[in-house]
Design a protein around this motif. Structure first.
Motif, PDB file in Angstrom:
ATOM      1  N   THR A 183       0.847  -1.191   0.000  1.00  0.00           N
ATOM      2  CA  THR A 183       0.000   0.000   0.000  1.00  0.00           C
ATOM      3  C   THR A 183       0.876   1.233   0.000  1.00  0.00           C
ATOM      4  OG1 THR A 183      -0.089   0.300   2.405  1.00  0.00           O
ATOM      5  CG2 THR A 183      -1.658  -1.256   1.434  1.00  0.00           C
ATOM      6  N   SER A 184       0.238   2.364  -0.129  1.00  0.00           N
ATOM      7  CA  SER A 184       0.981   3.623  -0.097  1.00  0.00           C
ATOM      8  C   SER A 184       1.550   3.903   1.282  1.00  0.00           C
ATOM      9  CB  SER A 184       0.064   4.776  -0.527  1.00  0.00           C
ATOM     10  OG  SER A 184      -1.054   4.859   0.350  1.00  0.00           O
ATOM     11  N   GLU A 185       1.162   3.100   2.288  1.00  0.00           N
ATOM     12  CA  GLU A 185       1.662   3.287   3.653  1.00  0.00           C
ATOM     13  C   GLU A 185       2.953   2.509   3.909  1.00  0.00           C
ATOM     14  OE1 GLU A 185       0.167   5.527   5.619  1.00  0.00           O
ATOM     15  OE2 GLU A 185      -1.093   5.849   3.860  1.00  0.00           O
ATOM     16  N   ALA A 186       3.408   1.721   2.935  1.00  0.00           N
ATOM     17  CA  ALA A 186       4.634   0.945   3.114  1.00  0.00           C
ATOM     18  C   ALA A 186       5.835   1.876   3.231  1.00  0.00           C
ATOM     19  CB  ALA A 186       4.824  -0.003   1.938  1.00  0.00           C
ATOM     20  N   THR A 187       6.744   1.545   4.132  1.00  0.00           N
ATOM     21  CA  THR A 187       7.963   2.341   4.320  1.00  0.00           C
ATOM     22  C   THR A 187       9.172   1.428   4.406  1.00  0.00           C
ATOM     23  OG1 THR A 187       7.879   2.274   6.744  1.00  0.00           O
ATOM     24  CG2 THR A 187       6.672   4.064   5.636  1.00  0.00           C
ATOM     25  N   GLY A 188      10.344   2.021   4.148  1.00  0.00           N
ATOM     26  CA  GLY A 188      11.565   1.250   4.281  1.00  0.00           C
ATOM     27  C   GLY A 188      11.796   0.781   5.697  1.00  0.00           C
ATOM     28  N   GLY A 189      11.410   1.625   6.675  1.00  0.00           N
ATOM     29  CA  GLY A 189      11.591   1.237   8.068  1.00  0.00           C
ATOM     30  C   GLY A 189      10.755   0.049   8.465  1.00  0.00           C
ATOM     31  N   ALA A 190       9.546  -0.031   7.950  1.00  0.00           N
ATOM     32  CA  ALA A 190       8.634  -1.117   8.334  1.00  0.00           C
ATOM     33  C   ALA A 190       8.908  -2.408   7.568  1.00  0.00           C
ATOM     34  CB  ALA A 190       7.186  -0.685   8.110  1.00  0.00           C
ATOM     35  N   VAL A 191       9.265  -2.306   6.271  1.00  0.00           N
ATOM     36  CA  VAL A 191       9.351  -3.491   5.422  1.00  0.00           C
ATOM     37  C   VAL A 191      10.791  -3.949   5.190  1.00  0.00           C
ATOM     38  CG1 VAL A 191       8.794  -4.445   3.144  1.00  0.00           C
ATOM     39  CG2 VAL A 191       7.200  -2.853   4.252  1.00  0.00           C
ATOM     40  N   ALA A 192      11.685  -3.023   4.829  1.00  0.00           N
ATOM     41  CA  ALA A 192      13.043  -3.406   4.444  1.00  0.00           C
ATOM     42  C   ALA A 192      14.006  -3.523   5.620  1.00  0.00           C
ATOM     43  CB  ALA A 192      13.587  -2.397   3.429  1.00  0.00           C
TER      44      ALA A 192
END
Length: 485
Positions: A462-471
């Motif tokens: 989603t547009s809420e995905a971030t590098g901090g949360a996912v990567a």
């Protein structure tokens, strides 16, 4: 009549001479070129009759040739083929060779000049020829951790040892099983290659080295380095950080992630701007620095030139200077036409970790002949010094704050100081962003630098995905694997 015969004989002699010269020219001067052409199937067929050397990781063969009862004599097999395909490449009777199988072919096949004594020994003793073993720099635990943590998401992971340039992990997804291409069933091998070559997700192309993405906020490391190297800024320098920034020459404004405010005062230190990844601050900073300074710093880090690891990578791109300020602002935050490979991002972090020295990346450690004698051993070499040690120290402290209290807290490792930078890269109006994390650990004595990219927000999607949360959690898993090894 005699004159006619003499003329005819002369013409025939000239034709024979031309044929001899042409044949000699092709067979002698173009021999290597023709032999090395991947379309030369006869060469590949002959090589399948040779005991090709293994490709080795941590003492275990990940590619090897085993005797079989068919017209070729040996079958190339890849244990954990998908896990290592972005490194090994393939050895196929139909589609030739790629990656390590290609660049190290002379050693693997036993035909390298350095192996002439082995070939002479085989001739004198009547022993079947054997290829050399190629030992990679890969850390098996880190490779597995990268594979597992990336899961079913599309993207790539690269880990590098900062002090040497050794590649410790390299994973790309989606990928392929090289065993499907190594089969001796030529129709099956051809069908497998055709399917892979025509696949929409391009599994034959390594996303780690031969695919470029907008780097998003990971490029702020380059922008910050440009500022620090100019001598006009340090980590504590206060810069503008408005809620929105309208670059000169455009009516379009740049905002911060989620429309948030970076600072109530509209100003903050350079270090804090990196810590929370403030878009407006870095966009305006980029315009102040100018496209030429950003271009020079990006090239110093390795942009606009390929790496040889030993197979060649695609170039990461920072556009030539001279474009308008609105695009300079976008490029300073890793958007517009800026494109990078995950390897390039990992090398940027590695240079910061290594006191500003960038070591040449490499994936082949040692080559041994069939008697296990070392015939080639790669040594670390310094590629460039993109930044001073003082700039590297300041960037390290700034990156530590990103992980301790900024956008990269998901990369924290208990008892270890981690330096890092997140990134969220827009690449289409209707698509979730690509998400990034890059960093190194331990910050005070770096053993591993890593870069992770996950396409289209990964499983969050989603547009809420971030590098901090996912990567960042993926990077943490890889760093832990190296540090616990």
């Amino acid at each position: 009549m005699n004159t006619t015969l003499r003329r005819l004989a002369s013409v025939v002699m000239v034709m024979f001479l031309a044929l001899m010269v042409s044949t000699t020219w092709i067979q002698f001067f173009h021999a290597d070129e023709l032999n090395d052409d991947n379309r030369n199937v006869r060469k590949i067929w002959a090589q399948f009759g040779t005991d090709r050397g293994p490709i080795v990781v941590d003492g275990e063969a990940i590619a090897q040739s085993t005797p079989v009862d068919d017209q070729f004599g040996y079958q190339r097999e890849y244990t954990q083929g998908r896990l290592y395909s972005s490194l090994t490449g393939y050895f196929s009777v139909v589609s030739g060779t790629s990656k390590i199988e290609d660049t190290e072919n002379d050693f693997l096949s036993g035909s390298a000049d350095a192996l002439w004594m082995d070939r002479l020994r085989n001739t004198l003793t009547g022993t079947d020829p054997q290829g050399s073993s190629v030992e990679l720099t890969i850390d098996a635990a880190a490779q597995q951790a990268a594979w597992d943590a990336l899961g079913d998401q599309r993207g790539a992971v690269v880990a590098v040892e900062p002090s040497t340039g050794k590649i410790l992990a390299m994973v790309s997804k989606p990928n392929y099983d090289p065993n499907d291409l190594a089969t001796h069933d030529s129709q099956a091998a051809n069908d497998a290659y055709t399917k892979l070559a025509n696949a929409d997700d391009d599994p034959l192309l390594s996303r780690a080295t031969n695919w470029t993405y907008p780097p998003g906020s990971t490029f702020k490391l380059v922008t910050a380095a440009t500022a620090l190297e100019s001598g006009d800024y340090d980590a504590d320098t206060v810069i503008d950080a408005p809620d929105t920034y309208q670059p000169p020459g455009t009516d379009r404004k740049i905002g911060n992630y989620g429309g948030t405010s970076c600072a109530a005062s509209g100003e903050m230190s350079l270090a804090d701007a990196l810590r929370i990844s403030c878009n407006t601050a870095f966009a305006e900073l980029g315009v102040d620095l100018g496209s030429e300074a950003l271009y020079d710093q990006a090239e110093a880090f390795g942009f606009n030139a390929p790496f040889e690891v030993p197979f060649s990578t695609v170039e990461s791109i920072y556009p030539e200077p001279g474009f308008e300020d609105a695009l300079v602002a976008q490029s300073a935050i890793g958007q517009w036409d800026v494109r990078t490979t995950p390897l390039q991002v990992a090398m940027t972090s590695a240079a910061i970790a290594n006191d500003g020295d960038m070591m040449a990346p490499y994936s082949v450690d040692t080559i041994r002949d069939p008697q296990l004698e070392v015939v080639q051993e790669n040594e670390p070499s310094r590629l460039d010094q993109p930044i001073s040690s003082e700039t590297a120290a300041q960037l390290t402290d700034m990156m530590v704050s990103v992980v301790e209290s900024g956008s990269g807290t998901s990369a924290q490792i208990s008892g270890v100081t981690v330096a890092g930078k997140t990134g969220t890269a827009q690449h289409g109006t209707d698509l979730p962003p690509h998400v990034w994390f890059t960093g190194f650990a331990p910050a005070e004595d770096p053993q591993v630098a890593v870069a992770v990219v996950v396409e289209n927000g990964g499983t969050v999607g989603t547009s809420e995905a971030t590098g901090g949360a996912v990567a960042a959690p993926i990077a943490r898993a890889v760093m832990e694997a190296v540090l616990n090894g």
